[in-house]
Every structure is written in C-alpha cells, then in structure tokens.
Motif scaffolding. Structure first.
Motif, PDB file in Angstrom:
ATOM      1  N   PHE B 160       0.822  -1.210   0.000  1.00  6.60           N
ATOM      2  CA  PHE B 160       0.000   0.000   0.000  1.00  6.60           C
ATOM      3  C   PHE B 160       0.857   1.261   0.000  1.00  6.60           C
ATOM      4  O   PHE B 160       0.440   2.301  -0.485  1.00  6.60           O
ATOM      5  CB  PHE B 160      -0.946   0.023   1.201  1.00  6.60           C
ATOM      6  CG  PHE B 160      -2.125  -0.875   1.024  1.00  6.60           C
ATOM      7  CD1 PHE B 160      -2.831  -0.899  -0.170  1.00  6.60           C
ATOM      8  CD2 PHE B 160      -2.548  -1.691   2.062  1.00  6.60           C
ATOM      9  CE1 PHE B 160      -3.916  -1.728  -0.335  1.00  6.60           C
ATOM     10  CE2 PHE B 160      -3.630  -2.523   1.903  1.00  6.60           C
ATOM     11  CZ  PHE B 160      -4.313  -2.550   0.703  1.00  6.60           C
ATOM     12  N   TRP B 162       3.863   1.540  -1.334  1.00  8.53           N
ATOM     13  CA  TRP B 162       4.714   1.641  -2.511  1.00  8.53           C
ATOM     14  C   TRP B 162       4.026   2.489  -3.567  1.00  8.53           C
ATOM     15  O   TRP B 162       2.925   2.205  -3.980  1.00  8.53           O
ATOM     16  CB  TRP B 162       5.015   0.254  -3.079  1.00  8.53           C
ATOM     17  CG  TRP B 162       5.890   0.329  -4.278  1.00  8.53           C
ATOM     18  CD1 TRP B 162       5.498   0.463  -5.575  1.00  8.53           C
ATOM     19  CD2 TRP B 162       7.314   0.310  -4.297  1.00  8.53           C
ATOM     20  NE1 TRP B 162       6.586   0.523  -6.386  1.00  8.53           N
ATOM     21  CE2 TRP B 162       7.717   0.431  -5.648  1.00  8.53           C
ATOM     22  CE3 TRP B 162       8.287   0.190  -3.295  1.00  8.53           C
ATOM     23  CZ2 TRP B 162       9.061   0.454  -6.019  1.00  8.53           C
ATOM     24  CZ3 TRP B 162       9.623   0.203  -3.665  1.00  8.53           C
ATOM     25  CH2 TRP B 162       9.998   0.333  -5.019  1.00  8.53           C
ATOM     26  N   ARG B 163       4.709   3.528  -3.991  1.00 11.37           N
ATOM     27  CA  ARG B 163       4.165   4.314  -5.098  1.00 11.37           C
ATOM     28  C   ARG B 163       5.340   4.905  -5.845  1.00 11.37           C
ATOM     29  O   ARG B 163       5.776   6.006  -5.569  1.00 11.37           O
ATOM     30  CB  ARG B 163       3.268   5.408  -4.530  1.00 11.37           C
ATOM     31  CG  ARG B 163       2.251   5.860  -5.549  1.00 11.37           C
ATOM     32  CD  ARG B 163       1.448   7.012  -5.029  1.00 11.37           C
ATOM     33  NE  ARG B 163       0.908   7.748  -6.149  1.00 11.37           N
ATOM     34  CZ  ARG B 163       0.412   8.968  -6.042  1.00 11.37           C
ATOM     35  NH1 ARG B 163       0.394   9.572  -4.878  1.00 11.37           N
ATOM     36  NH2 ARG B 163      -0.062   9.571  -7.081  1.00 11.37           N
ATOM     37  N   HIS B 167       8.444   5.989   0.199  1.00 10.21           N
ATOM     38  CA  HIS B 167       8.687   7.171   1.008  1.00 10.21           C
ATOM     39  C   HIS B 167       8.449   6.790   2.467  1.00 10.21           C
ATOM     40  O   HIS B 167       7.418   6.219   2.802  1.00 10.21           O
ATOM     41  CB  HIS B 167       7.720   8.268   0.582  1.00 10.21           C
ATOM     42  CG  HIS B 167       8.082   9.604   1.114  1.00 10.21           C
ATOM     43  ND1 HIS B 167       8.003   9.889   2.441  1.00 10.21           N
ATOM     44  CD2 HIS B 167       8.532  10.724   0.512  1.00 10.21           C
ATOM     45  CE1 HIS B 167       8.395  11.144   2.626  1.00 10.21           C
ATOM     46  NE2 HIS B 167       8.716  11.665   1.466  1.00 10.21           N
ATOM     47  N   ARG B 170       5.188   7.938   4.101  1.00  9.17           N
ATOM     48  CA  ARG B 170       4.000   7.229   3.638  1.00  9.17           C
ATOM     49  C   ARG B 170       3.959   5.842   4.254  1.00  9.17           C
ATOM     50  O   ARG B 170       2.908   5.346   4.654  1.00  9.17           O
ATOM     51  CB  ARG B 170       4.026   7.145   2.114  1.00  9.17           C
ATOM     52  CG  ARG B 170       2.662   6.888   1.527  1.00  9.17           C
ATOM     53  CD  ARG B 170       2.709   6.647   0.034  1.00  9.17           C
ATOM     54  NE  ARG B 170       3.305   7.733  -0.696  1.00  9.17           N
ATOM     55  CZ  ARG B 170       4.313   7.572  -1.558  1.00  9.17           C
ATOM     56  NH1 ARG B 170       4.805   6.376  -1.783  1.00  9.17           N
ATOM     57  NH2 ARG B 170       4.817   8.606  -2.180  1.00  9.17           N
TER      58      ARG B 170
END
Lengths: 335, 359
Positions: B160, B162-163, B167, B170
C-alpha cells in the motif's frame, strides 16, 4: 478544486438529507428481527403492543437517535479539527482525543465513583482536551511544525499510552472494569433513552459553537496571515474550534465509547461534494456522519447473525482504506 | 564521489575502532560499542537475579545463584520452576524485539518505523486470535500462525505504501492505518468468538508474560539462532544502507535485495516474539534507540539492541508483577507507559524535512 454552483450544493444537501432518512429507516428495520418499514413507522407514530412495536420503540429508536447524535458530533468534530489544524488527517480517533475522553470516563468510574453520563461527561471533556492539546503540542514541537505525519504519529503514541492507562486501570479495578467493559468497545447498541436525554444538550452546544465559526474556518483555510489580514483573531478561532471539537468528541465518547474514523472520512467526502466553504461542508457533514455511523451499525448487525459487530470496529474497517487512499493520493507525506 | 574513491575510504579504519584479523577474516570493533555491550550484560545479569529474587516470597540472591548453577536449594521450586521459565521467555522475546527493531529502523532509516508502528505486532495478533477463535490449528503451531500474520501485515503495508518508491513517511502513515484496521479485525474476532476463547485471547493480546514457559521459548531460540548471525553477517550491507540511496549504491550494495532481506528478518523476529508473549509494545522501538544513544554510533548496534530489549522486558515484567501486587499488570502496559512518551519525544526531535531521518 472547482467550486460547485449553489444549486448543485443545495442538491447535495438534499441528497444528504435523503440518505440520512434512509439510514434512519434501515436502522429501525434491520436486525435480528426484520421489521417492514411500514410496520416500523406504524410503531413510531401509533401506539401498538405488538412485539415488533416493542422492539422498535424500546431498542431501535434509542439506538438510532444516539447514532444520529454521535455521528453528527464526530463528523463535525473531525471537520473542525481538520480546519483548525489545516491537516487532512486530523480526526478525534487518530489524534487520540477520543481515547483521552475514554480515559476520563474510566477514571471517573474507577476513582471518583461517578456512574452517570451526566457526571462523567465532564471527565470526558477534560480527558479529550488534555489529549488533544498534548498531541498538538508534541506534533508542533521541534522543527517544521505539525506535519500530517507528526500529527498521526503523535496521535498513535498518545493512543497507545492512553490505551495502556485504560488497560492498567481495568486490570487493577475489577468493579470499574465490569462497568465500562461494554462501553469501552464503542457501540451504539444497548444505550437507553436516558443517555439521549443527558447527552443532547452538550452536543447541541457543540454544534452551535462550531456552526458559529464557519466563516472563521474558511478564513483559517487561507493560512494564518491571510486570516489575520481579514480581521480574524487566529488564536481565538483555534481555541474556540478546539473547544467545539472537545465538547463534541467528549459528549459522543461519553455516550457511545470511542469510535474512530467517522470524523476522518466524512469531512473529506463532504468537501468533495460541495467544495470547501464551511457553511456548506458543516451541514452536509452533520448529515453524512450519522449516515456513516448508522450504516456501519446496520452492517455490523447483519454480518454475523445472531451476534453483532460493534460499530467502532465497522467504522475502523471502513475508514482505514479511506485513510490509506488519502495518504497515497495527496501530498500528505510531503510534510 | 567516484566509485573508486568510495571504496578507498571504506578501507580506512574509522576512529575509535580496533581491528581483529585472522587471515582473510577481519572484524572492526568499535571500542565504545564493546564497552556498552559489556555494561548492558552486567546490568542484565543484575536484573535477572533481581527478577528471580522478587516475587510473592523473597528469595535471597545467594539462593538464586545456587539454583542457577544447579546446586540443590530449598528455593528450587519457586525460582527454578515458577520464575525461571517466565524469565527465559521474557529475555528471549526482548532480545528478538530489540534485534527486530534495530533491523527495521536501520533499513527504513527512520526510528519511527519500528515493527509495532508498521503493523507487524497487530498482524501477528490478528492472525493468532483468528487461529484461536476458529480453533484452526494445534497450539504448538500458533507461533507459525503469528509469524505468517506479521509477515502478511508487513507485506500489506509495503504494497500500500509503494508508489514509485517507498517514502518513509507514507510507509509509517500506511503502517498506522493497517495497524488500526488489523486491531479492529481482532476486536471483531473477539466479539464474534466463543467467550472462553475471547478471554484467553484477551489475556494474550495485552502482552503478558504470565503463565509463559519453555514451550514459548523454543521458537524464539530457533529464530534467534538463525536470525542474529544472519543479521550480523548482513551488517556490512546494513551499514551501507543506512547512508542515502546514492551512496549505498555507489558502495556496491544491492539495496533492494538486502533491504528486503533485512526487513523480512526483522519482521520474522518481531512476529515470533509477539507470538510468544503477545504484543509487548514499544520494546522494538525503544531498545535500538537506547543502544544507539549509548554507543553513539551512526548505525544501530545489533548486540546492544538485543541486550537492551531483554533488559527492558525483564524490568517491565518485574514491575508489572510487583507494582500492584497481588494484582498483576500486563507487561505491555508498562512498556507502553514508558515507550509512548518516548515516541512523542522522538517526534518532537524529528526534523520534519522530507520526513526522513530523525535526530
């Protein structure tokens, strides 16, 4: 975000009212005993001695009314907290304010021999205020001020700390444990009419307080300097907002126990529908809060019959995906 | 910095270190780190003796030592049978929490990203309560269930958060969210489940060493025996990973893989410890921090973290047993009362800039 025109906003407000009515009707009719909507209304407005009428009047009505009150209170508290902290994840549950109110109630029962809602609601206010001020002080301390991440972490730490206090009191005070065990989970079932009678004045005061500062919240959204230039006393606005949020959260928690995430999701949904002006957001949030709470409660009744899932568990399970989506979508983490 | 220069600098011996060398194998020892480890060991030994002395009846330290060394003693039963197993589980679990925290915090480069914060303990908790309430597995399989739960929760947070990158802010925020969701799921299972199961699970969920014994110690010994040497072996990669990504990559560390491996190791250790003693909160957060502050090193010392973790759990449980005697507090209550304010202090100290490194 484009500003919706007034007619669309009025339309959403109307839709909110319709959803609220639907949620109330569901709450009155769905449960271990299914009651047809017509029969439920019949039981409401006409006297009748049938079993269904008894269930509706004695159990479902108090439960529904308390759900509406608590839902509106928590949603408004969340809206105001997001407004005064300018922080998208501010919410009574996440920031530990609800847990603070819980500790107040538990301490009142265990140490001060207070056993009525009218008595311990004051302890709930004190606990909520202390926890809220503490979390905000911690989060805004140090360099960089109160970023969402710091606010969330400080809230998590505060929640853990206060939960351990509650757990400590519960372990060492068997009598108190027995009294608040079922309240502590956060549920709107089993509350009687007496609770409603004791709590509604406080929630009304909170709503009035919050409604009166709608314009001030709009000004705060522009930033402290802009708000000051518009002739607002920023510190006073924050203090009033904090007071309103404290009264609303304290009253809600004292009556139904700690319920998180209603105050997080609802303001965001309301803002997405009617824009950021608080004179639109606040009333819509006040209607959608009960929709979320009653909806979660009804869902909790039908999920694992015959047992019921406490509404606090349901709102958390619904609210957490919302939080995660928010964290992923927004620049919340850019801190 | 060019690649060759980077390699060259790492060959210099840093100040305050001694080198142990035997053929091609060499160890760098930070003198202060050794001193801290020795001190913590002495303190731990004192705490162990105190733990065994104090209880409903007081046992003289001399008798405790006699029992520990296997000599006949009239206090054999109280010390050896009642207090010792509980102590052993506490020591092992504390050490596991400490190492787990050190690994995860180092990899995340954020002291706030401890296993409790990122959902591991709640995942292990939810899985264990699920297994208990559905009566799905035999009692001796419960540790595996809790490891699976902890791993699954960590994986969930990872996915969830990981984008296009991970970060750390996050990561922590998602971790808090997933923790809350899993906590709610646990509540749901408790309300749904059988009353007796709920009672049993509730005791476990508060994080208590009460009635824990050698059965719980087995899995802990196994993971510590495998995990700690692996962690020490990976320490070189870990040290480099605690630099920023560019530096670490230029040092030739395969960041992705070693990070994943070290995090997984930390998650397993924390999960097994949680399976053994329940969610004793904040030990994984506190222990590495204490160790790091004492050794004043940039990277987190593993051995001292383990010792600090064991010390925290032993002292917390001693207080939990005696503070309100005859009523016994859950050990986790004590660690949270100390740990949560510490976390807040850490937040105040944290530089908000990019939500990255703290203090």
């Amino acid at each position: 975000m484009p500003v919706p025109d007034p007619r669309r906003r009025a339309g959403w407000l109307l839709a909110g009212a319709v959803m609220l009515l639907a949620a109330v009707l569901l709450s009155l009719t769905v449960g271990s005993r299914q009651i047809a909507p017509g029969d439920a209304l019949q039981a409401l407005f006409h006297s009748g001695g049938s079993d269904d009428a008894q269930v509706v009047r004695a159990l479902r009505v108090p439960r529904t009314v308390i759900g509406v009150l608590a839902g509106a209170a928590l949603a408004l508290a969340g809206t105001v907290m997001q407004g005064i902290t300018r922080n998208p994840i501010a919410e009574p549950g996440i920031l530990g304010v609800s847990q603070g109110a819980s500790v107040g109630v538990v301490a009142a029962i265990a140490f001060f021999g207070v056993h009525s809602l009218g008595g311990y609601v004051w302890f709930a206010f004190a606990g909520a205020a202390l926890a809220g001020v503490g979390v905000y002080a911690v989060a805004s301390g140090g360099r960089g001020g109160a970023s969402p991440i710091k606010l969330a972490l400080a809230g998590a730490a505060m929640n853990a700390f206060l939960a351990s206090l509650v757990s400590g009191i519960a372990t060492t005070n068997a009598r108190a444990l027995d009294e608040f065990r079922f309240w502590q989970v956060g549920s709107i079932s089993g509350r009687d009419g007496e609770v409603i009678g004791q709590v509604w004045p406080f929630i009304l005061v909170g709503i009035v307080l919050v409604a009166a500062m709608a314009r001030g919240l709009d000004a705060l959204a522009l930033g402290d300097d802009a708000a000051r230039n518009l002739g607002n006393n920023v510190a006073l606005l924050r203090a009033l907002g904090a007071l309103g949020a404290t009264v609303l959260t304290g009253a809600a928690v004292a009556s139904v126990g700690p319920i998180a995430f209603t105050g997080l999701a609802v303001p965001h949904i309301a803002r997405a529908l009617v824009g950021t002006a608080h004179r639109w957001v606040l009333p819509l949030a006040a209607m959608l809060g009960p929709v979320m709470l009653l909806g979660s409660d009804v869902l909790g009744r039908i999920l694992f019959p015959p047992s019921e899932v406490p509404v606090a568990v349901m709102t958390a399970l619904i609210g957490v995906p919302f939080l995660i989506a928010l964290v992923r979508r927004r620049s919340v983490v850019a801190a | 910095m060019s690649h060759s220069e980077a390699v060259a600098t790492t060959r210099l011996r840093p100040a305050g270190h001694a080198v142990l060398r035997r053929g091609r194998v060499s160890f760098l020892l930070h003198r202060r780190t050794v001193l801290v480890a020795v001190t913590l060991t002495v303190l731990l030994a004192c705490a162990v003796v105190a733990y065994l002395c104090v209880g409903e009846s007081f046992v003289a330290p001399a008798e405790v030592v006699r029992v520990l060394f296997g000599r006949p003693s009239p206090d054999e039963l109280v010390v050896g049978t009642l207090r010792l197993p509980r102590l052993v589980v506490g020591l092992l679990a504390g050490a596991a929490f400490g190492v787990a925290g050190a690994l995860v915090q180092t990899v995340a480069r954020n002291p706030l990203a401890s296993p409790d914060v990122i959902g591991v303990t709640h995942g292990a908790g939810a899985a264990t309560v699920a297994a208990l309430s559905f009566n799905a597995v035999a009692a001796d399989a419960l540790p595996y269930v809790s490891v699976a739960g902890g791993m699954a929760a960590a994986l969930l947070v990872y996915v969830f958060a990981w984008r296009g990158g991970l970060h750390s802010s996050r990561f922590v925020l998602v971790g808090i969210g997933v923790s809350v969701a899993l906590g709610s799921l646990t509540q749901l299972l408790l309300t749904k489940g059988d009353y007796l199961v709920a009672q049993q699970a509730k005791v476990w969920l508060t994080g208590s060493l009460n009635s824990r014994g050698y059965e719980e110690a087995g899995p802990l010994v196994v993971v510590l025996l495998i995990g700690v040497p692996a962690a020490v072996w990976a320490a070189r990669a870990q040290r480099s990973a605690s630099f920023d990504d560019d530096t670490a990559t230029s040092l030739g560390v395969r960041l992705g893989r070693s990070r994943l491996g070290l995090t997984a190791l930390g998650v397993v250790l924390a999960s097994v410890a949680t399976g053994a003693v329940g969610p004793v909160d904040f030990v994984a957060l506190l222990a590495p921090q204490i160790a790091r502050r004492l050794t004043r090193t940039a990277q987190t010392p593993l051995l001292s973290s383990a010792l600090a973790g064991a010390l925290i759990v032993v002292i917390a449980d001693l207080l939990a047993r005696r503070l309100f005697s005859p009523i016994e507090l859950p050990t986790g209550v004590l660690t949270a009362v100390v740990g949560a304010p510490y976390l807040m202090w850490l937040i105040v100290r944290t530089r908000s800039r990019s939500g990255g490194t703290a203090s």
